[in-house]
Design a protein around this motif. Structure first.
Motif, PDB file in Angstrom:
ATOM      1  N   SER A   1       0.825  -1.211   0.000  1.00 47.91           N
ATOM      2  CA  SER A   1       0.000   0.000   0.000  1.00 47.91           C
ATOM      3  C   SER A   1       0.859   1.260   0.000  1.00 47.91           C
ATOM      4  CB  SER A   1      -0.932   0.010   1.217  1.00 47.91           C
ATOM      5  OG  SER A   1      -0.179   0.080   2.418  1.00 47.91           O
ATOM      6  N   LEU A   2       2.150   1.064  -0.301  1.00 47.14           N
ATOM      7  CA  LEU A   2       3.077   2.192  -0.238  1.00 47.14           C
ATOM      8  C   LEU A   2       3.213   2.917  -1.566  1.00 47.14           C
ATOM      9  CD1 LEU A   2       5.846   0.509   1.946  1.00 47.14           C
ATOM     10  CD2 LEU A   2       3.943   1.969   2.673  1.00 47.14           C
ATOM     11  N   GLY A   3       2.509   2.445  -2.587  1.00 47.11           N
ATOM     12  CA  GLY A   3       2.499   3.179  -3.847  1.00 47.11           C
ATOM     13  C   GLY A   3       3.237   2.528  -4.991  1.00 47.11           C
ATOM     14  N   ASN A   4       3.866   1.368  -4.766  1.00 43.27           N
ATOM     15  CA  ASN A   4       4.538   0.680  -5.873  1.00 43.27           C
ATOM     16  C   ASN A   4       3.497  -0.096  -6.676  1.00 43.27           C
ATOM     17  OD1 ASN A   4       7.404   1.232  -5.016  1.00 43.27           O
ATOM     18  ND2 ASN A   4       6.693   0.102  -3.228  1.00 43.27           N
ATOM     19  N   THR A   5       3.353   0.235  -7.933  1.00 43.65           N
ATOM     20  CA  THR A   5       2.328  -0.429  -8.732  1.00 43.65           C
ATOM     21  C   THR A   5       2.803  -1.748  -9.313  1.00 43.65           C
ATOM     22  OG1 THR A   5       3.023   0.827 -10.665  1.00 43.65           O
ATOM     23  CG2 THR A   5       1.245   1.761  -9.338  1.00 43.65           C
ATOM     24  N   ARG A   6       4.113  -1.927  -9.448  1.00 43.09           N
ATOM     25  CA  ARG A   6       4.666  -3.161 -10.022  1.00 43.09           C
ATOM     26  C   ARG A   6       4.993  -4.136  -8.891  1.00 43.09           C
ATOM     27  NH1 ARG A   6       7.623  -4.701 -14.603  1.00 43.09           N
ATOM     28  NH2 ARG A   6       6.220  -3.255 -15.669  1.00 43.09           N
ATOM     29  N   CYS A   7       4.533  -5.372  -9.040  1.00 39.81           N
ATOM     30  CA  CYS A   7       4.802  -6.357  -7.990  1.00 39.81           C
ATOM     31  C   CYS A   7       6.195  -6.955  -8.165  1.00 39.81           C
ATOM     32  CB  CYS A   7       3.743  -7.454  -8.002  1.00 39.81           C
ATOM     33  SG  CYS A   7       3.881  -8.642  -9.359  1.00 39.81           S
ATOM     34  N   THR A   8       6.774  -7.376  -7.056  1.00 41.35           N
ATOM     35  CA  THR A   8       8.054  -8.082  -7.055  1.00 41.35           C
ATOM     36  C   THR A   8       7.969  -9.184  -6.008  1.00 41.35           C
ATOM     37  OG1 THR A   8       9.127  -6.825  -5.296  1.00 41.35           O
ATOM     38  CG2 THR A   8       9.235  -5.888  -7.518  1.00 41.35           C
ATOM     39  N   PHE A   9       9.043  -9.937  -5.870  1.00 40.54           N
ATOM     40  CA  PHE A   9       9.115 -10.961  -4.834  1.00 40.54           C
ATOM     41  C   PHE A   9       9.959 -10.488  -3.644  1.00 40.54           C
ATOM     42  CE2 PHE A   9       6.543 -13.540  -7.106  1.00 40.54           C
ATOM     43  CZ  PHE A   9       7.065 -14.155  -8.229  1.00 40.54           C
ATOM     44  N   ARG A  10      10.151  -9.190  -3.530  1.00 43.23           N
ATOM     45  CA  ARG A  10      10.868  -8.638  -2.385  1.00 43.23           C
ATOM     46  C   ARG A  10       9.871  -8.471  -1.242  1.00 43.23           C
ATOM     47  NH1 ARG A  10      12.297  -5.144  -6.693  1.00 43.23           N
ATOM     48  NH2 ARG A  10      14.328  -5.644  -7.571  1.00 43.23           N
ATOM     49  N   SER A  11      10.023  -9.260  -0.205  1.00 45.78           N
ATOM     50  CA  SER A  11       9.027  -9.250   0.867  1.00 45.78           C
ATOM     51  C   SER A  11       8.932  -7.893   1.547  1.00 45.78           C
ATOM     52  CB  SER A  11       9.336 -10.338   1.893  1.00 45.78           C
ATOM     53  OG  SER A  11      10.608 -10.132   2.475  1.00 45.78           O
TER      54      SER A  11
END
Length: 127
Positions: A101-111
């Protein structure tokens, strides 16, 4: 209050299927990047699939689950699903969904990208 609730885990035989659900409350899922992580006993938490916000729309899968797992989102139900087919004993783990919910629209596998986590649901693949 932001809340994620996973369900759908259980015991399944090798080769079987399960569908996990991640229901959100307090926020609209399609605005955020969502990921499924899993953690087996004695192992590090690993990202499995993830789906970016609807602005981006991309998905990504760990090599270990490509072709077997599918992540999807039902905006009307504010729920993300993980369809798991051809399950293997090595898929046994606690599965967590997580939201950024911090504003990053692209997903990653960084927990560390994800600030909201569900309580987890156990998946056991065994004969």
């Amino acid at each position: 209050q932001v809340q994620l609730v996973e369900s759908g885990g259980g015991l399944v035989q090798p080769g079987g299927s399960l569908r996990l659900s991640c229901a959100a409350s307090g926020f609209t899922l399609d605005h955020y990047a969502i990921a499924w992580f899993r953690q087996a006993p004695g192992k590090e938490r690993e990202g499995v699939p993830c789906i970016s916000s609807s602005i981006d729309g991309s998905t990504d899968y760990a090599d270990s689950v490509k072709g077997r797992f599918t992540i999807s989102r039902d905006n009307a139900k504010n729920t993300v699903y993980l369809q798991m087919n051809s399950l293997k004993p090595e898929d046994t783990a606690v599965y967590y969904c997580a939201a950024d919910s911090l504003g990053n629209t692209r997903c990653t596998f960084r927990s560390w990208q994800y600030d909201s986590w569900g309580q987890g649901t156990q998946v056991t693949v065994s004969s």
